[in-house]
Write a protein that holds these residues in place. Structure first.
Motif, short mmCIF file in Angstrom:
data_model
loop_
_atom_site.label_atom_id
_atom_site.label_comp_id
_atom_site.label_asym_id
_atom_site.label_seq_id
_atom_site.Cartn_x
_atom_site.Cartn_y
_atom_site.Cartn_z
N VAL A 52 -13.73 3.17 1.43
CA VAL A 52 -12.88 2.60 0.38
C VAL A 52 -13.61 1.46 -0.32
CG1 VAL A 52 -10.69 1.42 -0.10
CG2 VAL A 52 -10.76 3.30 1.55
N GLN A 53 -14.34 0.66 0.46
CA GLN A 53 -15.11 -0.43 -0.14
C GLN A 53 -16.21 0.10 -1.05
OE1 GLN A 53 -16.08 -2.46 3.56
NE2 GLN A 53 -14.63 -4.10 3.08
N VAL A 54 -16.83 1.20 -0.64
CA VAL A 54 -17.86 1.82 -1.49
C VAL A 54 -17.24 2.27 -2.81
CG1 VAL A 54 -19.34 3.84 -1.74
CG2 VAL A 54 -19.43 2.49 0.37
N LEU A 55 -16.08 2.93 -2.73
CA LEU A 55 -15.42 3.39 -3.95
C LEU A 55 -15.03 2.24 -4.85
CD1 LEU A 55 -13.17 6.18 -2.38
CD2 LEU A 55 -14.95 6.55 -4.08
N ASN A 56 -14.48 1.18 -4.25
CA ASN A 56 -14.09 0.01 -5.04
C ASN A 56 -15.30 -0.59 -5.74
OD1 ASN A 56 -11.34 -0.88 -5.23
ND2 ASN A 56 -11.31 -1.06 -3.00
N SER A 57 -16.40 -0.66 -5.03
CA SER A 57 -17.61 -1.24 -5.60
C SER A 57 -18.14 -0.38 -6.74
CB SER A 57 -18.68 -1.40 -4.52
OG SER A 57 -19.85 -1.96 -5.06
N LEU A 58 -18.15 0.94 -6.55
CA LEU A 58 -18.63 1.84 -7.60
C LEU A 58 -17.78 1.71 -8.87
CD1 LEU A 58 -19.41 5.03 -5.48
CD2 LEU A 58 -21.08 3.55 -6.62
N LEU A 59 -16.48 1.55 -8.69
CA LEU A 59 -15.60 1.38 -9.85
C LEU A 59 -15.87 0.06 -10.55
CD1 LEU A 59 -12.33 2.83 -8.29
CD2 LEU A 59 -13.53 3.75 -10.27
N LEU A 60 -16.12 -1.00 -9.78
CA LEU A 60 -16.46 -2.30 -10.38
C LEU A 60 -17.77 -2.21 -11.16
CD1 LEU A 60 -15.51 -4.66 -7.41
CD2 LEU A 60 -14.42 -4.64 -9.66
N LEU A 61 -18.73 -1.48 -10.60
CA LEU A 61 -20.01 -1.32 -11.29
C LEU A 61 -19.83 -0.56 -12.61
CD1 LEU A 61 -22.30 -0.48 -8.24
CD2 LEU A 61 -22.38 -2.56 -9.61
N LYS A 62 -18.96 0.44 -12.60
CA LYS A 62 -18.70 1.19 -13.84
C LYS A 62 -18.08 0.30 -14.91
CE LYS A 62 -18.35 6.02 -12.41
NZ LYS A 62 -19.24 6.53 -13.46
N GLN A 63 -17.34 -0.72 -14.47
CA GLN A 63 -16.72 -1.66 -15.41
C GLN A 63 -17.67 -2.79 -15.80
OE1 GLN A 63 -12.96 -2.98 -13.63
NE2 GLN A 63 -12.75 -0.97 -12.69
N GLY A 64 -18.89 -2.76 -15.29
CA GLY A 64 -19.85 -3.81 -15.60
C GLY A 64 -19.66 -5.08 -14.80
N LYS A 65 -18.80 -5.04 -13.78
CA LYS A 65 -18.54 -6.24 -12.96
C LYS A 65 -19.48 -6.25 -11.77
CE LYS A 65 -13.66 -6.35 -14.34
NZ LYS A 65 -12.23 -6.27 -13.88
N ILE A 66 -20.75 -6.44 -12.07
CA ILE A 66 -21.77 -6.30 -11.03
C ILE A 66 -21.67 -7.40 -9.98
CG2 ILE A 66 -23.50 -7.58 -12.37
CD1 ILE A 66 -25.61 -5.65 -11.17
#
Length: 762
Positions: free
Chosen positions: A342-356
């Motif tokens: 779940v943490q991996v998925l959350n992180s991938l979604l944040l990266l897609k939003q540019g919230k690196i």
């Protein structure tokens, strides 16, 4: 003194309190607590609730990290969940804590065999036989090792000896049958395997082996029937479903494969590996629509299944439905926020939003809590690379490689870090490790060639390059590296030919285009470079790498408006591209847009408060505007984020002495900068100029002479060196360098200061 008696009414109360305290103490006894957790874990295992079992066993281990029973049960839980790497780690820990645990040693030996490490498996067999010379399973393990070494006679002897010790053991009949099946003409193999199945209908390995024998003899229906019966008898044995799907695939029954995987997900909705099989099958064939439909149905049938929700979110992300994936992940986060997947998925979604930065923080926290989770460590490593945090990247990739030394992505990550750092020794070692684990890996040959070239070991580099090109003759990367090696040897004609071939092989290669551009500029032919880049843009007008290269060339040619337009396109395509943002801001400053560049980076810094490079750039922009106070504040912020930042230390030290600040503190910053950037003329200049202000002129002169040798066209260095010579009463050298400063930049601050000093010298 007479002992005081308690009043009758008090005694029962105290007795009750005593009993209560005793019960409370017992309840809090860690030994009792850990045993309760372990007992609960075992109950869940028997019920097939492996995730719950894992949680309880992990609780037991938190109370006592050396509780070998819990480690062993957790290993068996991981095996049941289809997570072999974690199981392997727990078995290692179990054997370390309890060397006399024969079952754990045997399980570990089987995993070592499966992992291609038969010699280490033999160590476990020998250890068990030392504890129990008549252990039938130890002889069976020894037989498997001998079989791995192709010593079939010895393997058969040990398998038969094991059966003499335990004639009714289904697993031993299965082993003997598998060994006999190596000889297709041996009729005893089928008989032994049938004995194994009759003794234990749930013996998955026996069923699989019998199915293989039947299928090889042409009885495909009988083979399938064996596996289907086995699944009914042992529904939790995932390897049976995998074997059935493989058999159906070989026989061309794709619909049967889908049905098998779908049944696995329906029957075992809490088993991550069982749920993932259908998803992986569809996605490897790019059938995202079918995958989405299948998992929509599974979600409806099992609304509380975390593995199904995770798989569904992964499918949505792969199909480009970020909003849908976000909805599913938000639901998962309510109850499973600490689940590594779940943490991996959350992180991938944040990266897609540019919230690196937000993604980076989440990944670091998750990796600390689950250090053995490979996907999480790999994601952290990739994000750290993107943020240029090489220390974190290396730590993350090493953590993944520690759990699985053969993980190719972890090895590639370590190679990337080594290349960024210019660490040829590490790069060479990673290449060798990769070739050991994955012989014939083209990338590894290229890494080792790069490492050898950096050491000027041209023959070794060429040998590895040749190996890479044999594996993939059309790979432009090998030609590109060939060109770099030739160029380093001064063979510019041959180098250009290699670069041109690389570019022909891959017209989208920005690296080859960049190499050719560099050669054009070295030959003072910028128009040739511009023509080639324009041709590339005609083919791919929106290629961000070519646009970026075009902007850099336009900056070099001082066509600042064009550079600004090109860089702006790159930033618009990817607002998170920090390198493009830096180039764009340089073009803005060159076209009089310093305030716009400042606003750009202030907004970036607000959303990326831990980006030391952003603070450094803001400092340089404020310094360019003449606001030295704000510039120093930004440099200090950069150092708060990254205390060893050489550029920020250098710039801060220089401004401090220029504005009458604390020279002792400036000296400390300048020394830090020089340590971090020992080959930079700028750090030599700054440290020398600090020594000048501390009246240590001889030390200043040595550093400034070094800086002037490296950057003879820098008017600031010439002025500083001339002023230092003046303090040393060396008028001739002072005038030489001061006049050079005036010639280079008469209207600059350094030029005017040099002219003033010349007039003072008379």
């Amino acid at each position: 003194m007479t002992q005081r008696l308690l009043p009758p009414s008090v005694a029962p109360v105290l007795l009750a309190c005593s009993l209560l305290l005793s019960a409370t103490a017992c309840k809090k006894d860690p030994n009792v607590q850990k045993q309760k957790y372990a007992d609960s874990g075992e109950r869940y295992m028997k019920e097939g609730k492996f995730r719950e079992a894992g949680i309880q066993l992990a609780n037991a281990i938190r109370i006592d990290k050396n509780y070998s029973r819990a480690h062993y049960d957790l290993a068996k839980t991981y095996l049941s969940m289809g997570v072999p790497i974690s199981a392997y780690q727990e078995l290692l820990r179990t054997v370390d804590l309890d060397p006399n645990n024969k079952d754990a040693r045997l399980d570990l030996g089987k995993m070592l065999i499966a992992g291609g490490l038969p010699d280490r498996a033999m160590e476990q067999a020998k250890a068990v036989l030392a504890l129990d010379p008549n252990n039938a399973q130890a002889y069976a393990l020894r037989a498997e090792v001998e079989h791995a070494h192709k010593d079939n006679d010895a393997a058969l002897d040990d398998a038969k000896h094991a059966l003499q010790l335990a004639p009714n053991d289904s697993s031993l009949h299965a082993l003997l049958g598998v060994l006999q099946a190596n000889n297709p003409s041996n009729p005893e193999a089928k008989s032994e395997l049938e004995k194994a199945v009759n003794l234990d209908p749930k013996n998955a390995s026996a069923r699989i082996a019998l199915a293989e024998v039947l299928n090889a003899s042409g009885d495909a229906n009988g083979a399938q029937q064996q596996l289907r019966q086995a699944i009914v008898a042992a529904p939790n044995a995932l390897q049976l479903r995998v074997a059935l799907a493989a058999l159906l695939r070989r026989n061309g029954d794709q619909a049967g494969v889908v049905q098998t995987f779908q049944s696995a997900a329906n029957d075992l909705p809490d088993n991550e590996a069982a749920v993932a099989m259908l998803k992986d099958f569809y996605l490897t064939q790019n059938k995202t629509a079918e995958a989405r439909a299948a998992y929509t149905s599974l979600m409806q049938a099992h609304p509380k299944s975390t593995p199904i929700k995770i798989a569904y979110a992964q499918i949505l992300m792969q199909s480009g439905d970020t909003a849908g994936a976000q909805t599913v992940v938000n639901d998962l986060s309510k109850n499973d926020s600490k689940n590594p997947q779940v943490q991996v998925l959350n992180s991938l979604l944040l990266l897609k939003q540019g919230k690196i930065d937000d993604a980076y923080a989440l990944e670091q926290k998750g990796a600390r809590n689950a250090p053995e989770n490979i996907p999480l460590q790999l994601l952290l490593g990739r994000t750290a690379l993107a943020k240029n945090d090489m220390t974190m990247a290396e730590n993350a990739f090493r953590a993944a490689a520690h759990v699985d030394p053969t993980n190719l992505e972890a090895l590639k990550g370590l190679a990337s870090v080594a290349m960024v750092r210019g660490d040829s020794n590490t790069l060479s070692q990673v290449a060798t490790d990769t070739l050991t684990a994955h012989p014939g890996t083209e990338d590894a040959f290229l890494w080792r060639a790069t490492a050898a070239a950096s050491q000027k070991e041209w023959a070794h580099a060429q040998a590895d390059l040749d190996s890479a090109r044999k594996l993939n003759p059309n790979d432009a990367r090998a030609l590109l590296l060939q060109g770099q090696i030739l160029n380093a040897q001064g063979k510019t004609g041959e180098a250009r030919s290699s670069f041109e071939q690389a570019y022909q092989k891959d017209p989208h290669s920005a690296e080859a285009l960049s190499a050719l551009t560099t050669m054009d500029l070295a030959a003072k032919q910028p128009q040739a470079a511009l023509s080639r880049i324009n041709a590339a843009l005609q083919q791919s007008p929106d290629n961000p790498q070519v646009l970026y290269l075009n902007a850099m060339l336009q900056m070099y040619m001082k066509n600042y408006p064009a550079a600004k337009a090109s860089a702006e396109k790159v930033v618009q395509a990817n607002p998170a591209n920090e390198a493009a943002l830096q180039l764009y801001s340089q073009a803005l400053v060159a076209t009089g847009g310093t305030d716009q560049a400042l606003t750009l980076w202030q907004n970036w810094f607000k959303s990326h408060p831990t980006d030391a490079r952003a603070a450094l750039l803001l400092g340089t922009l404020e310094e360019a505007k003449g606001d030295t106070s704000k510039a120093q504040d930004y440099y200090k912020q950069a150092l708060q984020i990254h205390p060893e930042d050489g550029a920020a230390s250098n710039n801060l030290a220089f401004l401090m002495v220029e504005t009458g600040g604390n020279t002792d503190l400036a000296l400390s910053y300048a020394q830090t900068a020089r340590k971090q950037l020992p080959n930079s003329p700028s750090t030599a200049d700054t440290l020398g100029w600090v020594y000048y202000h501390k009246a240590t002129y001889s030390m200043a002169r040595d550093l400034l002479e070094d800086a002037a040798r490296q950057a003879p066209q820098d008017p600031n260095i010439q002025y500083h060196l001339g002023a230092t010579y003046a303090k040393l009463n060396d008028k001739a050298n002072a005038l030489q360098h001061l006049k050079q400063a005036v010639t280079l930049a008469p209207d600059s601050r350094a030029g005017k200061a040099a002219a003033s000093t010349i007039s003072q010298l008379g």
